[in-house]
Write a protein that holds these residues in place. Structure first.
Motif, PDB file in Angstrom:
ATOM      1  N   SER A 119     -29.328 -12.781  18.468  1.00  0.00           N
ATOM      2  CA  SER A 119     -29.163 -12.840  17.016  1.00  0.00           C
ATOM      3  C   SER A 119     -30.402 -13.558  16.488  1.00  0.00           C
ATOM      4  CB  SER A 119     -27.903 -13.632  16.670  1.00  0.00           C
ATOM      5  OG  SER A 119     -27.731 -13.692  15.273  1.00  0.00           O
ATOM      6  N   ALA A 153     -30.446 -21.266   6.461  1.00  0.00           N
ATOM      7  CA  ALA A 153     -31.839 -20.954   6.119  1.00  0.00           C
ATOM      8  C   ALA A 153     -32.144 -21.379   4.684  1.00  0.00           C
ATOM      9  CB  ALA A 153     -32.088 -19.460   6.298  1.00  0.00           C
ATOM     10  N   SER A 208     -24.544  -7.798   9.620  1.00  0.00           N
ATOM     11  CA  SER A 208     -25.926  -8.007   9.189  1.00  0.00           C
ATOM     12  C   SER A 208     -26.910  -7.045   9.863  1.00  0.00           C
ATOM     13  CB  SER A 208     -26.337  -9.461   9.404  1.00  0.00           C
ATOM     14  OG  SER A 208     -26.253  -9.804  10.768  1.00  0.00           O
ATOM     15  N   ASP A 228     -25.677 -17.638   2.790  1.00  0.00           N
ATOM     16  CA  ASP A 228     -25.995 -16.783   3.930  1.00  0.00           C
ATOM     17  C   ASP A 228     -25.577 -15.360   3.577  1.00  0.00           C
ATOM     18  OD1 ASP A 228     -27.359 -17.867   6.004  1.00  0.00           O
ATOM     19  OD2 ASP A 228     -25.622 -18.770   6.965  1.00  0.00           O
ATOM     20  N   SER A 250     -22.982 -16.775  14.524  1.00  0.00           N
ATOM     21  CA  SER A 250     -23.779 -16.013  15.486  1.00  0.00           C
ATOM     22  C   SER A 250     -24.996 -16.839  15.897  1.00  0.00           C
ATOM     23  CB  SER A 250     -24.176 -14.646  14.936  1.00  0.00           C
ATOM     24  OG  SER A 250     -25.083 -14.762  13.885  1.00  0.00           O
ATOM     25  N   LYS A 283     -35.146 -17.384   3.815  1.00  0.00           N
ATOM     26  CA  LYS A 283     -34.269 -16.493   4.579  1.00  0.00           C
ATOM     27  C   LYS A 283     -35.026 -15.519   5.472  1.00  0.00           C
ATOM     28  CE  LYS A 283     -30.810 -18.136   2.196  1.00  0.00           C
ATOM     29  NZ  LYS A 283     -29.852 -19.051   2.832  1.00  0.00           N
ATOM     30  N   TYR A 284     -34.413 -15.250   6.617  1.00  0.00           N
ATOM     31  CA  TYR A 284     -34.808 -14.124   7.457  1.00  0.00           C
ATOM     32  C   TYR A 284     -33.974 -12.958   6.953  1.00  0.00           C
ATOM     33  CZ  TYR A 284     -33.382 -11.343  11.610  1.00  0.00           C
ATOM     34  OH  TYR A 284     -33.024 -10.355  12.479  1.00  0.00           O
ATOM     35  N   TRP A 285     -34.634 -12.006   6.320  1.00  0.00           N
ATOM     36  CA  TRP A 285     -33.879 -10.826   5.882  1.00  0.00           C
ATOM     37  C   TRP A 285     -34.741  -9.583   6.050  1.00  0.00           C
ATOM     38  CZ3 TRP A 285     -29.168 -10.170   6.276  1.00  0.00           C
ATOM     39  CH2 TRP A 285     -28.575  -8.999   5.772  1.00  0.00           C
ATOM     40  N   SER A 338     -31.330 -15.314  13.905  1.00  0.00           N
ATOM     41  CA  SER A 338     -31.260 -16.689  13.419  1.00  0.00           C
ATOM     42  C   SER A 338     -30.911 -17.690  14.521  1.00  0.00           C
ATOM     43  CB  SER A 338     -30.261 -16.791  12.263  1.00  0.00           C
ATOM     44  OG  SER A 338     -29.016 -16.247  12.653  1.00  0.00           O
ATOM     45  N   MET A 343     -32.563 -12.868  -1.952  1.00  0.00           N
ATOM     46  CA  MET A 343     -32.066 -12.154  -0.773  1.00  0.00           C
ATOM     47  C   MET A 343     -30.832 -11.313  -1.144  1.00  0.00           C
ATOM     48  SD  MET A 343     -30.669 -13.524   2.915  1.00  0.00           S
ATOM     49  CE  MET A 343     -29.195 -14.330   2.297  1.00  0.00           C
ATOM     50  N   HIS A 402     -29.807  -5.526   7.640  1.00  0.00           N
ATOM     51  CA  HIS A 402     -31.213  -5.870   7.886  1.00  0.00           C
ATOM     52  C   HIS A 402     -32.080  -4.608   7.825  1.00  0.00           C
ATOM     53  CE1 HIS A 402     -31.647 -10.089   9.026  1.00  0.00           C
ATOM     54  NE2 HIS A 402     -30.584 -10.029   9.785  1.00  0.00           N
TER      55      HIS A 402
HETATM   56  O1  PMV Z   1     -29.261 -13.591  12.659  1.00  0.00           O
HETATM   57  P1  PMV Z   1     -28.640 -12.501  11.844  1.00  0.00           P
HETATM   58  O2  PMV Z   1     -29.064 -11.143  12.261  1.00  0.00           O
HETATM   59  O3  PMV Z   1     -27.136 -12.646  11.737  1.00  0.00           O
HETATM   60  O4  PMV Z   1     -29.194 -12.611  10.333  1.00  0.00           O
HETATM   61  C1  PMV Z   1     -28.834 -13.673   9.517  1.00  0.00           C
HETATM   62  C2  PMV Z   1     -29.637 -13.684   8.282  1.00  0.00           C
HETATM   63  C3  PMV Z   1     -29.239 -14.725   7.252  1.00  0.00           C
HETATM   64  O5  PMV Z   1     -28.273 -15.613   7.764  1.00  0.00           O
HETATM   65  C4  PMV Z   1     -28.641 -14.035   6.038  1.00  0.00           C
HETATM   66  C5  PMV Z   1     -30.457 -15.505   6.799  1.00  0.00           C
HETATM   67  C6  PMV Z   1     -31.039 -16.438   7.815  1.00  0.00           C
HETATM   68  O6  PMV Z   1     -32.249 -16.599   7.820  1.00  0.00           O
HETATM   69  O7  PMV Z   1     -30.280 -17.057   8.591  1.00  0.00           O
END
Ligand code: PMV
Length: 339
Positions: free
Chosen positions: A150, A15, A202, A293, A108, A18-20, A152, A252, A206
């Motif tokens: 997941s 990313a 995560s 990440d 993931s 970021k998705y956080w 991402s 992040m 989150h």
């Molecule tokens: O997809 P998850 O729940 O494992 O979250 C991943 C989040 C980050 O990798 C930290 C950021 C992102 O946007 O991929």
């Protein structure tokens, strides 16, 4: 049907925005829009075949994963069955990563994307992505299903640069390719400072994001940063892209480290690396920028023609030997093989 198996491959992604934090854990509704670069070599290959047995059989990197509803992959198979309403035919699934798991490459993301494709391919007897689309599983639907495994993972259904928009409601989320890989190819030099497993999963972290005093100001600033990053990508401008993606990753991690409970993913060596890279860039040694990440391993983005020089400097001047050099890559594939 049981005579053949489907082979799905899905790329990992890193990313840039970021998705956080999520607004809803069940629908995997993110707190903000995110934007990623799909990787090329870092992929998961997953095969699926119908199985004449009472339960799914799941193998990851050669190890059998015991049937346990708390396991991410088993839980995702159960969810896919419920979501798509297909018969509950058990599957034999084998999955392999082209990179070490839990090393700062999002296994993931690629893993849950490949599992989604392989399972649906096996159940619908599809032999290609076009077949899957004609059976009602186009890229948008696949992304929505992979996301439930997941977050991402939904960005691993497309190549190049991918935008995941949160939308006004959980059902209004969308994922689309912003730019094809050839529009602005970049290299990602992944510096494996540690291969240890993550300390804080995560999912928990989150949830905790909302408790950080930095989270609300971060969310307020994401749309502008996203617009700048998108403009820099469209202009193939690494210098404009770089400062923003570095600040984004550090922001992040600041949120993670100031949440309750806190999650500290970086190591002392990660901080040393960031300081070293910034100094080298200021001296004009090379142009490269770091992102992270939810882990300690820096991803260094640079122009593909500079990747070997940057990797050599990281080895010789910084002293980190364990590197993976990857590039902007294409989306997933689906084929069928005779067993
Ligand atoms: O997809 P998850 O729940 O494992 O979250 C991943 C989040 C980050 O990798 C930290 C950021 C992102 O946007 O991929």
């Amino acid at each position: 049907m049981g005579e053949s198996r489907v082979v799905a491959t899905a790329p990992s992604n890193i990313a840039l925005i970021k998705y956080w934090g999520k607004r809803d854990g069940v629908a995997q509704w993110p707190a903000n829009d995110s934007l990623s670069m799909t990787l090329s070599a870092a992929r998961t290959e997953t095969t699926a075949a119908l199985l004449d047995a009472p339960h799914d059989e799941l193998w990851i990197d050669g190890a059998r994963i015991a049937t346990d509803p708390r396991d991410k992959a088993h839980a995702h198979l159960a969810r896919l069955r419920r979501e798509v309403g297909l018969g509950a035919a058990p599957l034999r699934i084998e999955s392999r990563n082209t990179f070490p798991s839990d090393c700062g490459v999002a296994s993931s993301a690629s893993g849950l994307a490949a599992l989604t494709l392989a399972a649906l391919g096996a159940w619908t007897d599809a032999g290609s992505l076009a077949d899957l689309a004609s059976r009602g599983f186009d890229t948008a639907r696949l992304a929505a299903l992979a996301r439930l495994g997941s977050g991402s993972a939904c960005r691993s259904l497309m190549g190049g640069y991918v935008l995941w928009q949160a939308g006004e409601r959980p059902e209004a989320q969308s994922v689309r390719q912003l730019l094809a890989p050839a529009a602005f190819p970049l290299a990602d030099v992944i510096v494996l400072l540690s291969r240890d497993k993550k300390l804080s999963p995560s999912t928990m972290a989150h949830k905790a994001a909302w408790t950080s005093p930095l989270f609300a100001p971060r969310l307020a600033g994401v749309p502008e940063r996203l617009a700048r990053v998108e403009a820099a990508l469209r202009a193939s401008d690494l210098s404009r892209l770089g400062e923003d993606i570095e600040a984004e990753a550090l922001e992040m991690h600041a949120v993670m480290m100031t949440s309750a409970p806190q999650a500290t993913y970086i190591l002392p060596r990660t901080s040393e690396f960031i300081v070293w890279l910034r100094q080298a860039r200021r001296r004009g040694d090379f142009e490269a920028y770091v992102t992270l990440d939810a882990g300690p391993n820096p991803h260094v983005l640079t122009r593909p023609e500079d990747a070997e020089t940057v990797a050599a400097r990281i080895r010789d001047a910084f002293g980190a030997q364990d590197l993976i050099v990857d590039l902007t890559g294409e989306g997933p594939t689906l084929t069928r093989n005779a067993t």
